[in-house]
Design a protein around this motif. Structure first.
Motif, PDB file in Angstrom:
ATOM      1  N   ASN A 101       0.837  -1.191   0.000  1.00 19.91           N
ATOM      2  CA  ASN A 101       0.000   0.000   0.000  1.00 19.91           C
ATOM      3  C   ASN A 101       0.880   1.252   0.000  1.00 19.91           C
ATOM      4  O   ASN A 101       2.117   1.166   0.028  1.00 19.91           O
ATOM      5  CB  ASN A 101      -0.989  -0.015   1.175  1.00 19.91           C
ATOM      6  CG  ASN A 101      -0.299  -0.089   2.538  1.00 19.91           C
ATOM      7  OD1 ASN A 101       0.827   0.398   2.710  1.00 19.91           O
ATOM      8  ND2 ASN A 101      -0.987  -0.671   3.514  1.00 19.91           N
ATOM      9  N   GLN A 103       1.586   3.280   2.180  1.00 20.05           N
ATOM     10  CA  GLN A 103       2.394   3.437   3.387  1.00 20.05           C
ATOM     11  C   GLN A 103       3.523   2.407   3.474  1.00 20.05           C
ATOM     12  O   GLN A 103       4.264   2.376   4.467  1.00 20.05           O
ATOM     13  CB  GLN A 103       1.501   3.326   4.629  1.00 20.05           C
ATOM     14  CG  GLN A 103       0.487   4.456   4.766  1.00 20.05           C
ATOM     15  CD  GLN A 103      -0.664   4.354   3.777  1.00 20.05           C
ATOM     16  OE1 GLN A 103      -1.199   3.268   3.555  1.00 20.05           O
ATOM     17  NE2 GLN A 103      -1.031   5.472   3.182  1.00 20.05           N
ATOM     18  N   GLY A 105       3.053  -0.795   3.634  1.00 16.88           N
ATOM     19  CA  GLY A 105       2.585  -2.013   4.279  1.00 16.88           C
ATOM     20  C   GLY A 105       2.240  -3.081   3.258  1.00 16.88           C
ATOM     21  O   GLY A 105       1.994  -2.784   2.076  1.00 16.88           O
ATOM     22  N   ASN A 255       1.406  -7.996   7.523  1.00 17.14           N
ATOM     23  CA  ASN A 255       0.073  -7.469   7.275  1.00 17.14           C
ATOM     24  C   ASN A 255       0.190  -6.059   6.706  1.00 17.14           C
ATOM     25  O   ASN A 255       1.289  -5.615   6.342  1.00 17.14           O
ATOM     26  CB  ASN A 255      -0.768  -7.495   8.555  1.00 17.14           C
ATOM     27  CG  ASN A 255      -0.116  -6.730   9.701  1.00 17.14           C
ATOM     28  OD1 ASN A 255       0.514  -5.687   9.495  1.00 17.14           O
ATOM     29  ND2 ASN A 255      -0.254  -7.235  10.917  1.00 17.14           N
ATOM     30  N   GLN A 256      -0.921  -5.344   6.657  1.00 17.17           N
ATOM     31  CA  GLN A 256      -0.938  -4.022   6.017  1.00 17.17           C
ATOM     32  C   GLN A 256      -0.144  -2.974   6.779  1.00 17.17           C
ATOM     33  O   GLN A 256       0.120  -1.895   6.251  1.00 17.17           O
ATOM     34  CB  GLN A 256      -2.384  -3.552   5.842  1.00 17.17           C
ATOM     35  CG  GLN A 256      -3.183  -4.415   4.888  1.00 17.17           C
ATOM     36  CD  GLN A 256      -4.548  -3.835   4.556  1.00 17.17           C
ATOM     37  OE1 GLN A 256      -4.738  -2.622   4.551  1.00 17.17           O
ATOM     38  NE2 GLN A 256      -5.509  -4.690   4.265  1.00 17.17           N
ATOM     39  N   GLU A 257       0.246  -3.269   8.021  1.00 20.03           N
ATOM     40  CA  GLU A 257       1.069  -2.334   8.785  1.00 20.03           C
ATOM     41  C   GLU A 257       2.560  -2.643   8.662  1.00 20.03           C
ATOM     42  O   GLU A 257       3.403  -1.796   8.979  1.00 20.03           O
ATOM     43  CB  GLU A 257       0.679  -2.408  10.276  1.00 20.03           C
ATOM     44  CG  GLU A 257      -0.799  -2.185  10.555  1.00 20.03           C
ATOM     45  CD  GLU A 257      -1.256  -0.800  10.129  1.00 20.03           C
ATOM     46  OE1 GLU A 257      -0.475   0.150  10.281  1.00 20.03           O
ATOM     47  OE2 GLU A 257      -2.392  -0.693   9.617  1.00 20.03           O
ATOM     48  N   THR A 258       2.886  -3.846   8.193  1.00 20.05           N
ATOM     49  CA  THR A 258       4.265  -4.327   8.189  1.00 20.05           C
ATOM     50  C   THR A 258       4.953  -3.975   6.880  1.00 20.05           C
ATOM     51  O   THR A 258       4.406  -4.239   5.809  1.00 20.05           O
ATOM     52  CB  THR A 258       4.299  -5.862   8.345  1.00 20.05           C
ATOM     53  OG1 THR A 258       3.405  -6.266   9.368  1.00 20.05           O
ATOM     54  CG2 THR A 258       5.702  -6.349   8.642  1.00 20.05           C
ATOM     55  N   SER A 259       6.157  -3.448   6.952  1.00 20.24           N
ATOM     56  CA  SER A 259       6.943  -3.226   5.736  1.00 20.24           C
ATOM     57  C   SER A 259       7.828  -4.440   5.465  1.00 20.24           C
ATOM     58  O   SER A 259       8.165  -5.195   6.385  1.00 20.24           O
ATOM     59  CB  SER A 259       7.818  -1.982   5.874  1.00 20.24           C
ATOM     60  OG  SER A 259       8.989  -2.278   6.634  1.00 20.24           O
ATOM     61  N   GLU A 262      10.943  -4.374   7.859  1.00 18.01           N
ATOM     62  CA  GLU A 262      10.696  -4.881   9.216  1.00 18.01           C
ATOM     63  C   GLU A 262      10.636  -6.405   9.239  1.00 18.01           C
ATOM     64  O   GLU A 262      11.099  -7.046  10.178  1.00 18.01           O
ATOM     65  CB  GLU A 262       9.355  -4.353   9.735  1.00 18.01           C
ATOM     66  CG  GLU A 262       9.307  -2.879  10.022  1.00 18.01           C
ATOM     67  CD  GLU A 262       7.913  -2.456  10.449  1.00 18.01           C
ATOM     68  OE1 GLU A 262       7.822  -1.674  11.405  1.00 18.01           O
ATOM     69  OE2 GLU A 262       6.922  -2.910   9.847  1.00 18.01           O
ATOM     70  N   ARG A 284       9.136   5.244   2.466  1.00 18.69           N
ATOM     71  CA  ARG A 284       9.284   4.580   3.767  1.00 18.69           C
ATOM     72  C   ARG A 284      10.334   3.468   3.687  1.00 18.69           C
ATOM     73  O   ARG A 284      11.199   3.348   4.568  1.00 18.69           O
ATOM     74  CB  ARG A 284       7.954   3.985   4.215  1.00 18.69           C
ATOM     75  CG  ARG A 284       8.082   3.127   5.487  1.00 18.69           C
ATOM     76  CD  ARG A 284       6.796   2.393   5.819  1.00 18.69           C
ATOM     77  NE  ARG A 284       6.964   1.499   6.968  1.00 18.69           N
ATOM     78  CZ  ARG A 284       6.004   0.712   7.447  1.00 18.69           C
ATOM     79  NH1 ARG A 284       4.809   0.702   6.867  1.00 18.69           N
ATOM     80  NH2 ARG A 284       6.236  -0.071   8.486  1.00 18.69           N
ATOM     81  N   THR A 293      14.790   0.148  11.131  1.00 22.25           N
ATOM     82  CA  THR A 293      13.379   0.142  11.487  1.00 22.25           C
ATOM     83  C   THR A 293      13.216   0.255  13.004  1.00 22.25           C
ATOM     84  O   THR A 293      14.161   0.032  13.765  1.00 22.25           O
ATOM     85  CB  THR A 293      12.718  -1.165  11.014  1.00 22.25           C
ATOM     86  OG1 THR A 293      13.414  -2.267  11.604  1.00 22.25           O
ATOM     87  CG2 THR A 293      12.784  -1.295   9.503  1.00 22.25           C
TER      88      THR A 293
END
Length: 379
Positions: A101, A103, A105, A255-259, A262, A284, A293
């Motif tokens: 996404n 961001q 993620g 998930n959608q928060e994880t890059s 990370e 990012r 990170t």
């Protein structure tokens, strides 16, 4: 897929009746009724895959084609959504990547293959996660440019043959399997059945994933199981095998928060993409590559026999919260409890002692290298 009677019931793969006949314990998974284990149990299935060859039904996964006028055009379209170098993907090669996404993620992780036949120039084969595939297809439809289209392959089943004897089994039917290297793809014929095969998998072992027409799936399943080395394996052992191999499970470890940084997946972002960018979350990801990170995925070795399940809090030796377990359980080959999770960067070094909050008690553990069991891919 076969077997759907109404919207309230789980889907069934073309192999559902075979699983039931083999005495599988079935359970809902990602919208499908899937085999969790067979009569001999998860421990046996896990160890058999490590020693010989396990056969998995993974037909719940999403298979699709991206079709454009030529490879350059199709690859450029996909590269606007993923950080991997798809333009540089050679004929007969496969690559792991992620939909990102804005961001940075991870929306899903997937395999991308370019077939070996130059006549198929402009086609890319995608395999995406079962629980994400409908969202992935919408994402692609909304973002693909004119001239590149998505073709769902709901007419295809997917089998995985994994373990050190997998190549010997396939080579009985098509000797070309022997020459395939890790992350290559080929069109083979198995007992008269045409299949599209990748030398890859989700167990850490050598093996193959085999795409086959739904109408041929039962015949192929029966044929492969007729080999003495091969036994059926359910999703329970698939999970313990992938955990020992240190492989991420979407919706848990990523998930959608994880890059990807990370998650320790920077190896999947090739040099050209780091230089040129052009994918979601580029700023990012480049910042994290340059500066580090805030947190990092790590391997965790609990002391004692108590497993640390997903959601277990990770504490430093002073009892301060530093992270959380995302996958955990018993590793049959590792011969004890193992886990993966995220901890604050300052505590992420291999050998760091930590504490796990398990059922109200703080249990000792240490951070260890991933994977827990060495990969045995065909290099």
């Amino acid at each position: 897929m076969a077997g759907q009677s109404n919207d309230d019931l789980p889907l069934r793969t073309p192999l559902y009746e075979r699983h039931v006949a083999l005495g599988a314990r079935m359970a809902p998974f990602a919208g499908y009724d899937m085999p969790i284990q067979y009569g001999k149990g998860i421990l046996h299935e896990h160890l058999h895959t490590r020693a010989s060859a396990g056969l998995f039904d993974v037909s719940h996964m999403g298979q699709a084609l991206l079709v454009g006028p030529d490879h350059r055009t199709t690859a450029a379209a996909l590269e606007t959504l993923v950080p991997a170098d798809i333009a540089g993907l050679g004929l007969g090669r496969q690559r792991y990547t992620q939909f990102l996404n804005e961001q940075g993620g991870i929306l899903d992780d997937l395999m991308v293959s370019r077939g070996p036949d130059p006549a198929d120039d402009g086609k890319l084969v995608l395999v995406v996660n079962a629980g994400c595939k409908e969202a992935d297809y919408v994402h692609l439809d909304l973002n693909l440019p004119d001239g590149v289209k998505l073709e769902r392959r709901d007419d295809k089943a997917l089998l995985a043959l994994q373990g050190p004897q997998a190549v010997a089994v396939l080579a009985r039917y098509d000797e070309a399997a022997t020459a395939m290297g890790f992350m290559t793809v080929a069109s083979l014929t198995i007992g008269g059945i045409p299949v599209f095969v990748s030398r890859s998998g989700y167990t850490g072992e050598d093996g193959f994933e085999i795409s086959v027409a739904n109408s041929d799936a039962v015949a192929l399943w029966d044929l492969l199981l007729s080999n003495p080395e091969v036994e059926p394996v359910g999703l329970g052992a698939r999970d313990s095998l992938r955990l020992e191999a240190g492989l991420c499970l979407y919706g848990h470890d990523i998930n959608q928060e994880t890059s990807p940084v990370e998650a320790g997946l920077t190896w999947s972002i090739q040099k050209r993409r780091r230089t040129d960018g052009g994918f979601p979350g580029y700023r990012r990801i480049m910042r994290e590559l340059a500066e580090g990170t805030l947190r990092q995925r790590v391997g965790i070795q609990p002391q004692g026999r108590a497993p640390a399940r997903e959601g277990t809090e990770i504490m430093d030796m002073n009892g301060e919260l530093i992270g959380e377990v995302t996958s955990g359980g018993f590793g049959p080959t590792a011969e004890g409890p193992i886990a993966m999770g995220y901890v604050a960067r300052d505590f992420a070094g291999v050998g760091t002692d930590v504490q796990l909050s398990v059922r109200g008690k703080l249990l000792p553990a240490s951070l260890v290298p991933l994977p827990f069991v060495a990969h045995r891919y065909k290099r």
